[in-house]
Design a protein around this motif. Structure first.
Motif, short mmCIF file in Angstrom:
data_model
loop_
_atom_site.label_atom_id
_atom_site.label_comp_id
_atom_site.label_asym_id
_atom_site.label_seq_id
_atom_site.Cartn_x
_atom_site.Cartn_y
_atom_site.Cartn_z
N GLU A 1 0.82 -1.08 -0.01
CA GLU A 1 -0.02 -0.42 -0.38
C GLU A 1 0.48 1.42 0.02
O GLU A 1 1.96 1.50 0.58
CB GLU A 1 -0.91 0.03 0.50
CG GLU A 1 -1.99 0.96 1.35
CD GLU A 1 -3.29 0.89 0.79
OE1 GLU A 1 -4.01 1.30 1.43
OE2 GLU A 1 -3.12 -0.24 -0.35
N MET A 2 0.36 1.81 -0.64
CA MET A 2 0.77 3.47 -0.82
C MET A 2 0.34 4.39 -1.40
O MET A 2 -0.43 4.34 -1.76
CB MET A 2 2.41 3.63 -1.67
CG MET A 2 2.36 3.16 -3.55
SD MET A 2 3.72 2.65 -4.27
CE MET A 2 4.85 4.72 -3.80
N LYS A 3 0.92 5.61 -1.07
CA LYS A 3 0.09 6.94 -1.04
C LYS A 3 0.46 7.82 -2.48
O LYS A 3 1.93 8.38 -2.48
CB LYS A 3 -0.20 7.58 -0.43
CG LYS A 3 -1.20 9.11 -0.17
CD LYS A 3 -0.64 9.65 1.22
CE LYS A 3 -0.90 11.34 0.43
NZ LYS A 3 -0.95 12.06 2.03
N VAL A 4 0.36 7.65 -3.44
CA VAL A 4 0.68 8.72 -4.71
C VAL A 4 0.04 9.63 -5.09
O VAL A 4 -1.26 9.84 -4.61
CB VAL A 4 0.37 7.64 -5.79
CG1 VAL A 4 1.76 8.17 -7.25
CG2 VAL A 4 0.56 5.92 -5.26
N THR A 5 0.80 10.65 -5.29
CA THR A 5 0.35 11.66 -6.01
C THR A 5 0.82 12.81 -7.20
O THR A 5 2.06 12.02 -7.35
CB THR A 5 0.81 13.47 -5.29
OG1 THR A 5 0.72 13.19 -3.23
CG2 THR A 5 0.11 14.51 -5.15
N ILE A 6 -0.03 12.47 -8.01
CA ILE A 6 0.28 12.34 -9.08
C ILE A 6 -0.43 14.10 -9.52
O ILE A 6 -1.98 14.71 -9.60
CB ILE A 6 -0.99 11.50 -10.86
CG1 ILE A 6 -0.58 10.20 -9.46
CG2 ILE A 6 -0.56 11.19 -11.64
CD1 ILE A 6 -1.45 8.83 -9.91
N GLU A 7 0.32 14.75 -11.02
CA GLU A 7 0.22 15.85 -11.04
C GLU A 7 0.10 16.02 -12.50
O GLU A 7 1.13 15.25 -12.98
CB GLU A 7 1.26 16.64 -10.77
CG GLU A 7 0.70 18.09 -10.93
CD GLU A 7 1.82 19.27 -11.11
OE1 GLU A 7 1.97 20.14 -11.17
OE2 GLU A 7 2.89 19.33 -10.65
N VAL A 8 -1.21 16.40 -13.38
CA VAL A 8 -1.31 16.16 -14.11
C VAL A 8 -2.00 16.78 -15.10
O VAL A 8 -2.26 18.16 -14.75
CB VAL A 8 -3.10 14.66 -14.75
CG1 VAL A 8 -2.78 12.85 -14.01
CG2 VAL A 8 -4.51 14.99 -13.95
N LYS B 1 -4.02 17.90 -8.42
CA LYS B 1 -3.09 16.71 -8.53
C LYS B 1 -4.57 15.79 -7.58
O LYS B 1 -5.15 16.35 -7.28
CB LYS B 1 -1.93 17.03 -6.93
CG LYS B 1 -0.96 18.04 -7.31
CD LYS B 1 0.22 18.14 -6.59
CE LYS B 1 0.96 19.07 -6.72
NZ LYS B 1 1.87 19.89 -5.45
N ILE B 2 -4.33 14.72 -8.28
CA ILE B 2 -5.06 13.55 -7.72
C ILE B 2 -3.90 13.03 -6.95
O ILE B 2 -2.63 12.82 -6.88
CB ILE B 2 -4.87 12.38 -8.95
CG1 ILE B 2 -4.87 13.37 -10.66
CG2 ILE B 2 -6.32 11.07 -7.80
CD1 ILE B 2 -5.40 12.53 -11.52
N ILE C 1 -7.39 17.36 -14.82
CA ILE C 1 -7.56 17.20 -13.46
C ILE C 1 -8.55 16.62 -13.60
O ILE C 1 -8.26 15.05 -12.90
CB ILE C 1 -7.21 18.47 -12.94
CG1 ILE C 1 -7.86 17.17 -10.74
CG2 ILE C 1 -8.23 19.38 -12.18
CD1 ILE C 1 -6.42 17.03 -10.48
N THR C 2 -9.65 16.35 -14.39
CA THR C 2 -11.08 16.17 -14.18
C THR C 2 -10.93 15.06 -15.21
O THR C 2 -11.35 14.26 -14.63
CB THR C 2 -11.77 17.19 -14.94
OG1 THR C 2 -12.14 18.35 -14.86
CG2 THR C 2 -13.35 17.06 -15.06
N LYS C 3 -10.12 15.04 -16.08
CA LYS C 3 -10.14 13.99 -17.27
C LYS C 3 -9.14 12.66 -16.20
O LYS C 3 -9.74 11.55 -16.65
CB LYS C 3 -9.22 14.74 -18.74
CG LYS C 3 -10.17 13.61 -19.82
CD LYS C 3 -9.63 13.65 -20.94
CE LYS C 3 -9.52 12.80 -21.65
NZ LYS C 3 -8.83 13.63 -23.01
#
Lengths: 236, 278, 302
Positions: free
Chosen positions: C228-235, C261-262, C238-240
């Protein structure tokens, strides 16, 4: 007649009394003269001394040293270290005592220390003199003073008792003198060697008491010139 | 144990503060001596006024022995300060410096370490007193020579020259026990403290208060007086009496030694269970 | 081969005047371990280390080191431990050399000149051997502190926050030294820290304590690499991006408050697939920051 008789008796008595007193005065002067003459033989001397001080609030060991004397009344005492010397009388000589104007009175004959002595009272004529009265016990056999008691204005009374050897020598000097004097104990200034802890303790020694100093003389060297250089040095 | 003591002594004598005492004595003692040499005669005259009425004085009382006695009497309150400077720091200094963390994590029992420190403190005290005795006597004699010693208490004592030195040495010896008592007191305070100023000030406060209480002649104070150790510190003066009251001296020395043991005991009890948080 | 315990702590308590600093700690350090002792400031690390070094007495509980009870065989245990407890305070008025000589003697050895110089060389202070410690910088004090812990060649080395206050270069040096002591000299090391990263780089086992209690204990790799890990993804969109991820069945995806960020919780092996799906879905991935749960957990503590 009765009256006349009475008068003559009184007269005789008076004359007799007068004669007696004149005789006494002469007697006293003569006795003192004898002492002076005897002592005048001593021009100078050197001797060993032991000094013992006995005062209730002073503790000092007995000291040995040397004394030098020279006419008319010069005295030097040397001891190793420190010593206390009686203020009065260390330089006592009969000459000095009787140098001033005085009246000498014969008092009585008295046994003193096993010797017959003549008691003489000496009163200075000058009011300025510190001495009020001196009493001397004189051994007319040896022409020496055996005891001296003096009352002064400023320092109370002091006495000197002289002890002589049994054997009579040409120069009849004492082998021991005992000085006895009044001493006042003032509050000692604590000063430098002050004893803070004992300050609170009550002082039990009486304020006024007697002090004595005993000086024992040994090995007199009289008129041998021993003292002369000491005083020459001193005068320089 | 010897190696521990040597380590502690090395630490003591690696520090500047240790030498403050030696320097202070090295300056103060000659200063007193020179002052006495110049002006001492007047003081003696003044002290002996009433004897002067009855006696002529022959000889000199101003000498190295008198200077030594006066130094002993005057430095009575000052030497404890110089001692405490070091002994009050023995434990507190380690606490303040954080060095207990390296010291007390060594394979040495706390009791042994405490004892080594205590002994080192006593050795330092002895060195300081020895230094004081050395310059008081040697320099004093060099400047003023030897001679009879006069001591003025309720009685005026004059001691012959050859009867003085042993008394002075005995006095220094007794003084050492008294100063060991001071050292022990500050050592005890030191075991409670985390900085060295505290024990130094506390020790001096105790000593000065006790001396003041002893000096004031009130009935309440008289009652507590036997329980104040400072009261026994001045007993070196008993060597300057004839005859010497050895019973009283031994009693005083015994009281001081009892205090030394008590102070060390308290320090030990405290140190053994102490949590080192600094 | 059975692992040999070096430190065993059982139910250790310490309270000061009503404050419980340590509340029942249990831990075991084995021979050869580089053991990370983690916890935020005030968690009870130093109190525990002080108890291990017998600077303070436990209120209750048991400490065994080298199989012996510390309360009974303090001296023989301490002979084989070298430690820095908190700040490395030594005698400032003495030189580094003299400090080591005296402390070495107190540790029951006769330090030789060569021995002292070797240790100083190891910590990089050979040329300052004769300088007084009070003239040292913090980093140098830290190193001479390490030297005093090593002077008697102990089996167990306890280092309490050894990198505190060091610059990044100094931190690297200390870290290398710890690894060297472990790998080349085969020492058992207990390293306390409030920085997970520091422990992760050198330790094989660790414990995290918090508020005087053990929170987590175990193997460093296992603990840090739990799936288990927590990931922060910058895209770019964002909505898509959220939509693409939710289509993969990850309903926990959510937007960061900042907006672009997601944040999502996944297992490690899912990351590559997500990345591919985003790109295939026409969403540009600007950055991916993975945060392991332990790290997140730890950050929440500190």
């Amino acid at each position: 007649m009765k009256k006349h008789f009475r008068f003559s008796i009184l007269l005789v008595l008076a004359i007799l009394t007068f004669k007696a007193s004149v005789a006494q005065e002469k007697n006293a002067a003569l006795i003192l003269e004898g002492v002076k003459k005897k002592f005048a033989l001593v021009n100078e001397y050197e001797a060993s001394v032991k000094i013992k001080v006995d005062v209730n609030f002073v503790k000092i060991p007995e000291k040995s040293g040397k004394i030098w004397y020279m006419q008319p009344g010069k005295v030097v005492v040397k001891t190793p270290g420190f010593s206390l010397l009686p203020k009065r009388g260390m330089n006592f000589t009969p000459n000095q005592l009787f140098s001033g104007d005085y009246t000498a009175l014969y008092a009585r004959e008295e046994q003193y220390a096993g010797v017959t002595t003549q008691v003489i009272k000496v009163i200075p004529n000058s009011d300025a003199d510190d001495i009020i009265l001196s009493t001397l016990w004189i051994d007319t056999q040896r022409n020496v003073i055996r005891k001296l008691e003096t009352t002064t204005k400023s320092e109370g009374t002091f006495s000197m008792q002289f002890r002589f050897p049994a054997e009579i020598k040409t120069y009849d000097l004492p082998d021991q003198i005992l000085f006895n004097f009044d001493i006042r104990k003032n509050e000692l200034p604590l000063g430098l060697t002050g004893d803070f802890e004992n300050q609170g303790n009550k002082d039990k020694t009486p304020k006024n008491s007697r002090g004595t100093v005993t000086i024992t003389y040994l090995n007199y060297l009289v008129n041998q010139g021993k003292a002369i250089p000491v005083f020459q040095k001193k005068s320089k | 144990m010897f190696s521990l003591i040597r380590i502690e002594l090395y630490k003591i004598f690696s520090r500047i503060r240790t030498f403050i005492g030696f320097i202070a004595i090295g300056l103060l003692v000659p200063l007193i001596q020179v002052a006495l040499f110049i002006d001492g005669e007047t003081y003696i005259e003044f002290s002996l006024q009433n004897l002067k009425e009855a006696f002529d004085f022959q000889g000199n009382l101003l000498n190295g022995y008198l200077a030594c006695y006066i130094i002993l009497a005057t430095l009575y309150v000052h030497i404890p300060f110089l001692i405490t400077l070091v002994t009050g720091d023995l434990l507190a200094g380690e606490a303040a410096g954080g060095t207990f963390r390296v010291l007390l994590t060594r394979p040495v029992s706390r009791t042994k370490l405490l004892f080594a420190k205590f002994i080192s403190g006593l050795i330092y005290t002895a060195a300081l007193i020895f230094w004081m005795a050395l310059i008081s006597l040697l320099l004093g004699i060099a400047i003023m020579g030897t001679g009879d010693l006069i001591v003025i208490k309720n009685t005026v004592y004059i001691f012959a020259e050859d009867d003085v030195l042993w008394r002075l040495l005995a006095a220094f010896g007794f003084g050492l026990i008294a100063m060991w008592c001071v050292a022990s007191l500050s050592f005890m305070f030191s075991s409670f403290a985390d900085n060295s100023i505290g024990p130094i000030i506390l020790t001096m406060t105790v000593i000065i208060s006790f001396i003041v209480i002893s000096a004031i002649d009130l009935s309440l104070f008289r009652v507590v007086k036997p329980f104040l150790f400072t009261n026994y510190m001045g007993s070196w003066k008993l060597f300057f009496e004839t005859p010497v009251n050895y019973d009283k001296i031994l009693m005083s020395a015994g009281a001081l030694i009892a205090h030394i043991i008590l102070f060390f005991g308290i320090a030990w009890y405290n140190f053994k269970k102490k949590d080192i948080l600094t | 081969m059975e692992k040999q315990p070096v430190i065993e702590i059982r139910d250790l308590y310490k309270s000061y005047k009503g404050f419980d600093a340590v509340k029942g700690i249990n831990l075991t350090v084995y021979k050869g371990d580089v053991f990370g002792f983690l916890g935020p400031n005030g968690a009870g690390k130093s109190t525990t280390i002080r108890m291990m070094m017998s600077l303070i007495k436990p209120t209750s509980g048991e400490i065994r080191i080298f199989g012996k009870l510390l309360s009974e065989e303090r001296e023989s245990i301490l002979r084989k431990i070298g430690a820095i407890v908190e700040k490395p305070d030594l005698y400032g008025f003495m030189s580094a050399y003299d400090n080591l000589r005296l402390l070495g003697k107190m540790s029951g050895i006769q330090p030789t000149h060569a021995g002292i110089m070797d240790v100083l060389e190891l910590v990089g202070l050979k040329d300052r051997a004769k300088s007084k410690v009070k003239t040292f910088s913090h980093g140098m004090k830290q190193r001479v502190g390490l030297a005093q812990a090593l002077i008697h060649d102990p089996e167990l080395i306890i280092l309490d926050e050894p990198t505190t206050g060091l610059d990044p270069q100094g931190m690297v040096e200390i870290r290398d030294l710890i690894l060297k002591l472990s790998k080349e000299y085969h020492k058992t090391i207990l390293l306390s820290s409030h920085i997970l990263n520091e422990v992760e780089l050198v330790a094989n086992r660790m414990v995290i304590i918090n508020k005087g209690k053990v929170a987590i204990e175990g193997d460093v790799k296992e603990l840090l690499n739990r799936d288990e890990m927590k990931v922060t993804i910058e895209v770019s969109d964002i909505t898509k991006g959220v939509e693409v991820i939710k289509n993969r069945g990850l309903s926990n995806a959510m937007r960061d408050t900042a907006g672009n960020k997601i944040i999502l919780h996944i297992s490690q092996n899912e990351m590559a697939g997500i990345n591919r799906a985003l790109i295939e879905g026409g969403v540009d991935v600007v950055s991916v920051v993975p945060l392991r749960t332990l790290e997140e957990y730890f950050l929440n503590l500190t």
